[in-house]
Motif scaffolding. Structure first.
Motif, PDB file in Angstrom:
ATOM      1  N   ASN A   2      -6.785  71.192 -13.812  1.00  0.00           N
ATOM      2  CA  ASN A   2      -7.376  70.019 -14.462  1.00  0.00           C
ATOM      3  C   ASN A   2      -7.539  70.258 -15.977  1.00  0.00           C
ATOM      4  OD1 ASN A   2      -9.724  71.483 -14.923  1.00  0.00           O
ATOM      5  ND2 ASN A   2     -10.766  70.687 -13.100  1.00  0.00           N
ATOM      6  N   ASN A   3      -8.080  69.283 -16.642  1.00  0.00           N
ATOM      7  CA  ASN A   3      -8.232  69.370 -18.103  1.00  0.00           C
ATOM      8  C   ASN A   3      -8.911  70.667 -18.537  1.00  0.00           C
ATOM      9  OD1 ASN A   3      -7.087  66.906 -18.895  1.00  0.00           O
ATOM     10  ND2 ASN A   3      -8.964  65.805 -18.377  1.00  0.00           N
ATOM     11  N   ASN A  37      -6.562  65.083 -15.410  1.00  0.00           N
ATOM     12  CA  ASN A  37      -7.503  64.627 -14.375  1.00  0.00           C
ATOM     13  C   ASN A  37      -7.127  63.247 -13.850  1.00  0.00           C
ATOM     14  OD1 ASN A  37      -8.761  66.942 -15.196  1.00  0.00           O
ATOM     15  ND2 ASN A  37     -10.714  66.009 -15.720  1.00  0.00           N
ATOM     16  N   LYS A  39      -6.934  60.464 -15.673  1.00  0.00           N
ATOM     17  CA  LYS A  39      -7.517  59.355 -16.433  1.00  0.00           C
ATOM     18  C   LYS A  39      -6.482  58.750 -17.383  1.00  0.00           C
ATOM     19  CE  LYS A  39     -11.192  58.658 -19.848  1.00  0.00           C
ATOM     20  NZ  LYS A  39     -12.317  59.298 -20.530  1.00  0.00           N
TER      21      LYS A  39
END
Ligand SMILES: *Cc1c(COP(=O)(O)O)cnc(C)c1O
Length: 397
Positions: A2-3, A37, A39
């Motif tokens: 993830n980020n 993620n 987004k």
């Protein structure tokens, strides 16, 4: 990953020269970006005025895919059909006569400086390069010598033969030009310096002075060129033709390519072996640039930058009236800067949280350099988020 995983992993191995956001982008389409993620974001930065036809434009993607499968790199000992076609296109849209292809903006400026000095020395003149305060021409040694002092700190000895004068001040540049001077370099619209356009009368007068003194005029259109301001080049708004012009950023649609263009007078001073590059203008990068210019023409993105830019300006002006935090707006086409009443870093962070990628330059200038084909729908989302973020921070204050 993830980020945050990627952010920490990046910190382990990468030279700590970028103070990065804890965000990793993994996919883009047009003016949309997606982080690790999942987004979604609206992109008003476009990789700092690079992806002017949008992320992963299908025409550019297929040109790269096709070229990658055919031939990616030869060497500049040989002729490349992609270079032939790209040079022809650049000559046609710029009105200049000769092209040298590079890999980046700074490399284009370095090339421009070398070409200018070669010409000057052949004509019995010195090699001094005059540049503007608050300018930005790259981060190599010679280009930091032309640019803002803050980038020179800690890197002495800085190359000599450079002098800076205030921007838009014709008296200052006239006073600096002497028999040692090879060229004057400037951005028709200062980008990193805060989206500050040159004045038309200043550029016209500067052209006259340079001609009179036998000094070359170099325009750095790395940020403002290739349709960004609503014409192929910012110089076309001013009706002033430089002797040498540098390009990069928007030229490759995301591929790393730059160019130095010059007129025949200057080109005639260059001999075999005076300059070179291994990667510069290789078939892969050149194919991407050709496709990018084709998309710009076919989708009439210069005209669209004017139209969208004017519309966005009006909308932003309404927000300026509503929010004290926003002071004024400047720029041309889709190269806009909104002056903020205080440092912009917190605003950029809040916008990111709201799914908007924008950036601040020169401390308090919100820089908007989106893809030229960004839709009004996407811009409306940005405007709503900006309005909301400013309203909210007022409520908190
Ligand atoms: C970005 C920029 C450069 C430097 O380009 P790089 O590709 O980062 O080396 C030079 N001049 C101007 C006007 C720029 O905006």
């Amino acid at each position: 990953m993830n980020n945050l995983d990627l952010y920490h992993k990046d910190k382990e191995n990468y030279l700590p020269t970028f103070n990065r956001f804890p965000l990793a982008f993994i996919k883009g389409k047009g003016s949309r970006l997606w982080d690790a993620n999942g987004k979604e974001y609206i992109d008003l930065l476009a990789g700092i005025a690079v992806t002017s036809v949008g992320h992963c434009h299908p025409t550019v993607v297929s040109a790269i895919q096709k070229q990658a499968a055919e031939l990616m790199h030869i060497s500049n000992f040989f002729v490349s059909p992609q270079q032939v076609a790209l040079s022809e296109l650049l000559v046609k849209i710029s009105g200049l006569d000769r092209v040298f292809l590079t890999n980046s903006g700074a490399e284009s400026v370095e090339g421009a400086i070398k070409i200018a000095r070669r010409y000057a020395h052949k004509n019995g003149q010195g090699g001094k390069i005059i540049s503007m305060q608050n300018s930005f021409h790259g981060r190599t040694l010679a280009t930091i010598a032309t640019g803002q002092e803050k980038y020179q700190q800690g890197f002495a000895p800085i190359p000599t033969g450079f002098q800076q004068v205030p921007f838009n001040d014709i008296k200052a540049v006239k006073a600096a030009i002497d028999k040692d001077t090879a060229a004057v370099i400037l951005e028709p619209i200062q980008g990193e310096g805060g989206i500050i356009p040159a004045e038309k009368a200043y550029l016209e007068e500067l052209r006259k002075v340079c001609d009179l003194k036998g000094v070359l005029l170099i325009f750095d259109e790395i940020q403002c060129g290739i349709g960004r301001t609503g014409k192929w080049f910012a110089k076309d708004h001013f009706g002033v033709q430089p002797d040498i012009m540098t390009l990069a950023k928007g030229l490759g649609g995301g591929a790393a390519i730059g160019a130095v263009l010059c007129n025949e007078k200057v080109a005639s001073a260059i001999e075999f072996g005076d300059h070179g590059t291994t990667f510069g203008g290789n078939p892969l990068a050149a194919a991407s640039a050709i496709a990018t210019i084709e998309v710009m023409s076919e989708e009439k993105l210069c005209a669209r930058a004017v139209e969208t830019g004017e519309w966005l300006r009006e909308k932003l002006t309404e927000l300026i009236e509503k929010h004290e935090e926003l002071e004024s707006i400047r720029g041309m086409g889709l190269m806009l800067g909104v002056k903020l009443s205080s440092p912009g870093a917190p605003l950029v962070k809040q916008l990111l949280e709201e799914g908007i990628v924008a950036n601040v330059t020169a401390g308090n200038i919100l820089r908007l350099v989106p893809a030229l084909n960004i839709s009004k729908g996407e811009l409306n989302i940005f405007l709503e988020k900006l309005d909301a973020v400013l309203t909210e921070s007022k409520a908190l204050a």
